[in-house]
Design an enzyme around this catalytic site. Structure first.
Site, short mmCIF file in Angstrom:
data_model
loop_
_atom_site.label_atom_id
_atom_site.label_comp_id
_atom_site.label_asym_id
_atom_site.label_seq_id
_atom_site.Cartn_x
_atom_site.Cartn_y
_atom_site.Cartn_z
N GLY A 1 0.92 -1.25 0.09
CA GLY A 1 -0.07 0.08 -0.05
C GLY A 1 0.88 1.36 -0.07
N PHE B 1 -14.10 2.32 4.73
CA PHE B 1 -13.11 1.36 3.72
C PHE B 1 -12.70 2.42 2.58
CE2 PHE B 1 -11.50 -1.42 1.02
CZ PHE B 1 -10.95 -2.19 1.71
N VAL B 2 -11.49 2.83 2.74
CA VAL B 2 -10.89 3.52 1.85
C VAL B 2 -10.14 2.93 0.71
CG1 VAL B 2 -11.28 5.89 3.16
CG2 VAL B 2 -9.07 4.41 3.47
N ASP C 1 -5.92 -0.82 -1.50
CA ASP C 1 -6.60 -1.48 -2.38
C ASP C 1 -7.99 -2.16 -1.84
OD1 ASP C 1 -5.40 -3.38 -0.58
OD2 ASP C 1 -5.86 -5.05 -2.08
N LYS D 1 -6.83 6.44 10.70
CA LYS D 1 -8.18 6.34 10.63
C LYS D 1 -8.19 6.66 12.22
CE LYS D 1 -9.91 3.00 7.79
NZ LYS D 1 -10.81 1.66 7.52
N ASP E 1 -4.46 1.64 10.50
CA ASP E 1 -6.07 1.39 10.62
C ASP E 1 -6.17 1.02 12.23
OD1 ASP E 1 -8.52 0.37 10.72
OD2 ASP E 1 -8.62 -0.29 8.53
N ASP F 1 1.11 3.82 4.19
CA ASP F 1 0.05 4.37 3.85
C ASP F 1 -1.09 4.95 4.71
OD1 ASP F 1 -0.22 1.70 3.91
OD2 ASP F 1 -1.82 1.49 2.17
N ARG G 1 -5.51 0.57 -6.45
CA ARG G 1 -4.39 1.09 -5.85
C ARG G 1 -3.87 2.39 -6.83
NH1 ARG G 1 -2.48 -2.46 -1.88
NH2 ARG G 1 -2.52 -4.43 -2.39
C1 PRP Z 1 -2.85 -2.14 5.09
C2 PRP Z 1 -1.76 -0.96 5.05
C3 PRP Z 1 -1.24 -1.08 6.29
C4 PRP Z 1 -2.15 -1.81 7.26
C5 PRP Z 1 -2.86 -1.07 8.29
O1 PRP Z 1 -2.03 -3.20 4.54
O2 PRP Z 1 -1.10 -1.08 4.00
O3 PRP Z 1 0.06 -1.50 6.12
O4 PRP Z 1 -3.13 -2.35 6.42
O5 PRP Z 1 -3.80 -1.57 8.79
P1 PRP Z 1 -3.57 -2.02 10.59
O6 PRP Z 1 -3.42 -0.69 11.10
O7 PRP Z 1 -5.12 -2.32 10.75
O8 PRP Z 1 -2.67 -2.89 10.71
P2 PRP Z 1 -2.54 -4.55 4.16
O9 PRP Z 1 -2.23 -5.65 5.06
O10 PRP Z 1 -4.04 -4.58 3.36
O11 PRP Z 1 -1.70 -4.92 2.78
P3 PRP Z 1 -1.33 -4.07 1.43
O12 PRP Z 1 -0.30 -3.03 1.83
O13 PRP Z 1 -0.46 -5.08 0.60
O14 PRP Z 1 -2.50 -3.95 0.70
#
Ligand code: PRP
Length: 203
Positions: A67, A175-176, A182, A154, A126, A123, A188
């Site tokens: 991300g 959900f963004v 993604d 968030k 959450d 990125d 993305r």
């Molecule tokens: C997403 C984002 C963060 C993480 C945040 O990655 O890129 O790394 O989730 O969420 P959290 O604070 O609840 O842990 P994801 O695991 O979806 O993988 P990606 O970056 O490959 O989409």
């Protein structure tokens, strides 16, 4: 030649913003949350701060795949100081819209980080689970210091109380997608951050 009997058709005035909204909705975007312009302005400000903070220290920017790719690429290009980059891949989501609470390393760093100054680039924060896990692991390798820069955070009262030194935008708990984020591997490449139309994941 234009005579008085000619019919002149005037195209309806559609602004760039309206066209963007229409195209975006067709692609599953409910609404644009952070525009491309606001993102780029914020990145310019962040880059200037980081330039001033690190000077000639040659920090190692650690991007969290996948991300953070868009944010990391724009942030490092906006910085003018000498630096290096590396990436880690950590997965916590799968294809679902809520964190599963499961974290696993998919790719480790290439660089040794002992004694280095790290800038962790995320990125989005959450639940904070990914970052909490990542920071524990990085600290155990004894870098000189770690700064965490996140484009988005968030507003989530029950999130882990994790280190985030600089946030670009605080956003509601929706959900963004876009600008690296993604849904099921899609979206993305949008240049802005948007709220995903719930019909995309409920249908
Ligand atoms: C997403 C984002 C963060 C993480 C945040 O990655 O890129 O790394 O989730 O969420 P959290 O604070 O609840 O842990 P994801 O695991 O979806 O993988 P990606 O970056 O490959 O989409």
């Amino acid at each position: 030649m234009t005579g008085s009997n000619d019919t002149v058709t005037i195209a309806p005035q559609v602004s760039g913003e309206e066209r963007l909204q229409t195209e975006s909705r067709a692609r599953g975007v409910a609404r644009i949350l952070v525009s491309e312009r606001r993102i780029q302005d914020e990145i310019a400000a962040m880059a200037a701060e980081l330039d001033a903070e690190y000077g000639d220290d040659q920090p190692l920017m650690v991007g969290v795949l996948t991300g953070a790719v868009a944010f990391m690429a724009d942030l490092m290009k906006a910085m003018t100081i000498p630096l290096q980059i590396d990436f880690m891949a950590i997965s916590s989501y799968g294809a679902a819209t809520k964190s599963s609470g499961v974290v696993r390393i998919l790719k480790d760093l290439n660089e040794e980080i002992e004694g280095r100054r790290l800038i962790v680039v995320e990125d989005i924060v959450d639940s904070g689970l990914t970052l909490q896990y990542l920071l524990e692991m990085l600290k155990a390798r004894q870098p000189k210091d770690i700064r965490v820069v996140a484009l988005l955070k968030k507003d989530k009262p029950d999130a882990f109380d994790v280190q985030v030194d600089r946030v670009g935008f605080h956003i509601p708990d929706e959900f963004v997608i876009g600008y690296g984020l993604d849904y099921a591997g899609q979206y993305r490449n949008l240049p802005y951050v948007a709220v995903l139309d719930p019909s995309v994941y409920t249908s």
